[in-house]
Design a protein around this motif. Structure first.
Motif, short mmCIF file in Angstrom:
data_model
loop_
_atom_site.label_atom_id
_atom_site.label_comp_id
_atom_site.label_asym_id
_atom_site.label_seq_id
_atom_site.Cartn_x
_atom_site.Cartn_y
_atom_site.Cartn_z
N GLU A 34 60.88 43.15 121.78
CA GLU A 34 60.05 42.07 121.23
C GLU A 34 59.10 42.60 120.16
O GLU A 34 58.88 41.95 119.14
CB GLU A 34 59.23 41.41 122.34
CG GLU A 34 60.04 40.59 123.30
CD GLU A 34 59.20 40.05 124.44
OE1 GLU A 34 57.97 39.86 124.27
OE2 GLU A 34 59.77 39.82 125.52
N VAL A 60 57.41 32.07 125.80
CA VAL A 60 58.51 32.44 124.91
C VAL A 60 58.18 33.77 124.27
O VAL A 60 57.01 34.14 124.13
CB VAL A 60 58.80 31.36 123.85
CG1 VAL A 60 59.19 30.05 124.51
CG2 VAL A 60 57.62 31.16 122.91
N ASP A 61 59.20 34.50 123.87
CA ASP A 61 58.98 35.83 123.29
C ASP A 61 58.17 35.75 122.00
O ASP A 61 57.12 36.36 121.88
CB ASP A 61 60.31 36.54 123.03
CG ASP A 61 61.06 36.86 124.31
OD1 ASP A 61 60.46 36.82 125.41
OD2 ASP A 61 62.27 37.16 124.21
N GLU A 71 63.96 34.43 120.91
CA GLU A 71 64.06 35.08 122.20
C GLU A 71 64.85 36.37 122.02
O GLU A 71 65.92 36.37 121.39
CB GLU A 71 64.74 34.18 123.22
CG GLU A 71 63.95 32.92 123.55
CD GLU A 71 62.80 33.16 124.51
OE1 GLU A 71 62.01 34.11 124.29
OE2 GLU A 71 62.69 32.40 125.48
N ASP A 73 66.83 39.01 123.90
CA ASP A 73 67.51 39.07 125.18
C ASP A 73 68.16 40.43 125.43
O ASP A 73 69.26 40.70 124.96
CB ASP A 73 68.60 37.99 125.26
CG ASP A 73 68.03 36.59 125.26
OD1 ASP A 73 66.81 36.43 125.48
OD2 ASP A 73 68.80 35.64 125.04
N HIS A 78 68.90 39.39 131.40
CA HIS A 78 69.61 38.14 131.10
C HIS A 78 71.06 38.18 131.56
O HIS A 78 71.89 37.43 131.05
CB HIS A 78 69.54 37.85 129.59
CG HIS A 78 68.14 37.64 129.12
ND1 HIS A 78 67.52 36.42 129.16
CD2 HIS A 78 67.23 38.51 128.64
CE1 HIS A 78 66.29 36.55 128.72
NE2 HIS A 78 66.09 37.81 128.40
N ASP A 87 67.82 30.32 131.06
CA ASP A 87 67.76 30.39 129.59
C ASP A 87 68.26 29.09 128.97
O ASP A 87 67.67 28.58 128.01
CB ASP A 87 68.57 31.57 129.06
CG ASP A 87 67.89 32.91 129.25
OD1 ASP A 87 66.68 32.94 129.55
OD2 ASP A 87 68.58 33.93 129.09
N ARG A 90 65.66 26.31 129.49
CA ARG A 90 64.53 26.51 128.56
C ARG A 90 64.91 26.10 127.14
O ARG A 90 64.13 25.45 126.45
CB ARG A 90 64.11 27.99 128.59
CG ARG A 90 63.39 28.38 129.87
CD ARG A 90 63.28 29.91 130.02
NE ARG A 90 62.84 30.60 128.84
CZ ARG A 90 61.57 30.88 128.56
NH1 ARG A 90 60.61 30.53 129.38
NH2 ARG A 90 61.27 31.54 127.45
N ASP A 91 66.12 26.46 126.71
CA ASP A 91 66.58 26.08 125.37
C ASP A 91 66.59 24.56 125.20
O ASP A 91 66.16 24.03 124.17
CB ASP A 91 67.98 26.63 125.09
CG ASP A 91 68.00 28.14 124.91
OD1 ASP A 91 66.92 28.78 124.88
OD2 ASP A 91 69.12 28.70 124.82
N VAL A 101 65.69 27.24 118.65
CA VAL A 101 65.72 28.46 119.45
C VAL A 101 66.79 29.39 118.89
O VAL A 101 67.94 28.98 118.72
CB VAL A 101 66.04 28.15 120.93
CG1 VAL A 101 66.06 29.45 121.74
CG2 VAL A 101 65.03 27.17 121.51
N ARG A 103 68.40 33.16 119.70
CA ARG A 103 68.46 34.26 120.66
C ARG A 103 69.12 35.46 119.99
O ARG A 103 70.17 35.33 119.36
CB ARG A 103 69.25 33.85 121.90
CG ARG A 103 68.52 32.85 122.73
CD ARG A 103 69.21 32.57 124.06
NE ARG A 103 68.34 31.73 124.84
CZ ARG A 103 67.34 32.17 125.60
NH1 ARG A 103 67.14 33.46 125.72
NH2 ARG A 103 66.57 31.32 126.25
#
Length: 131
Positions: A34, A60-61, A71, A73, A78, A87, A90-91, A101, A103
Motif C-alpha cells: 500500500e 479501503v486501502d 485496493e 491485494d 485475499h 472483496d 465491498r466492491d 474500484v 484492484r
C-alpha cells in the motif's frame, strides 16, 4: 517501536537517506505494498488518502482524488473463500456509492508502477467529477 524511537536510532552513515524515507511513511497504510502504491500515485500528482473508512464498506486501502478506490491485494490476505466473497461485497457497496474500484496485485504494483498510474488516470478521465 514509535517513529520517534526509530528516528533516534538513525545515526551515522545513511541516516539522512533513511530519515527521508521515513518521512514518506504514513501510519494509515497497513502494508509495504500500500505504501509503494501510495507513493507512486502521489508522485504522479494524484491526491491520495490511505486507510479511509467508508460506511457500509469499512477501510479501503487508498482513495484517489476522492473518486477511485485502489485496493492492493496481496495473495496472503485475499486467497480464501471468505476474503474473495467479502472483496466482491465491498466492491458492490463502493459502486453503489459512485466510487470506481481498481484492484492491483503485488506484481502489478511492484513490477509495473507506470501501469498503475496509467489505469488510475484512464478511469479519472472517463469518470469526471460528479459522474
Amino acid at each position: 517501536m514509535t517513529r520517534e524511537e526509530l528516528e533516534a536510532q538513525l545515526t551515522g552513515r545513511g541516516s539522512v537517506r533513511a530519515r527521508l524515507r521515513l518521512s514518506a511513511c504514513d501510519g494509515r497504510s497497513r502494508s509495504g505494498l500500500e505504501t509503494v502504491a501510495r507513493l507512486v500515485l502521489s508522485g504522479a500528482g494524484f491526491r491520495v488518502s490511505p486507510g479511509v473508512r467508508i460506511e457500509g464498506v469499512g477501510e479501503v486501502d487508498l482513495l484517489v482524488e476522492r473518486r477511485i478506490v485502489v485496493e492492493c491485494d496481496g495473495f496472503a490476505y485475499h486467497s480464501g473463500r471468505y476474503e474473495y466473497r467479502e472483496d466482491r461485497r465491498r466492491d458492490r457497496a463502493l459502486a453503489a456509492r459512485g466510487l470506481a474500484v481498481l484492484r492491483f496485485t503485488y506484481e502489478d504494483v511492484m513490477s509495473d508502477p507506470a501501469r498503475l498510474v496509467a489505469e488510475v488516470r484512464r478511469v479519472l478521465v472517463r469518470r469526471p467529477r460528479g459522474g
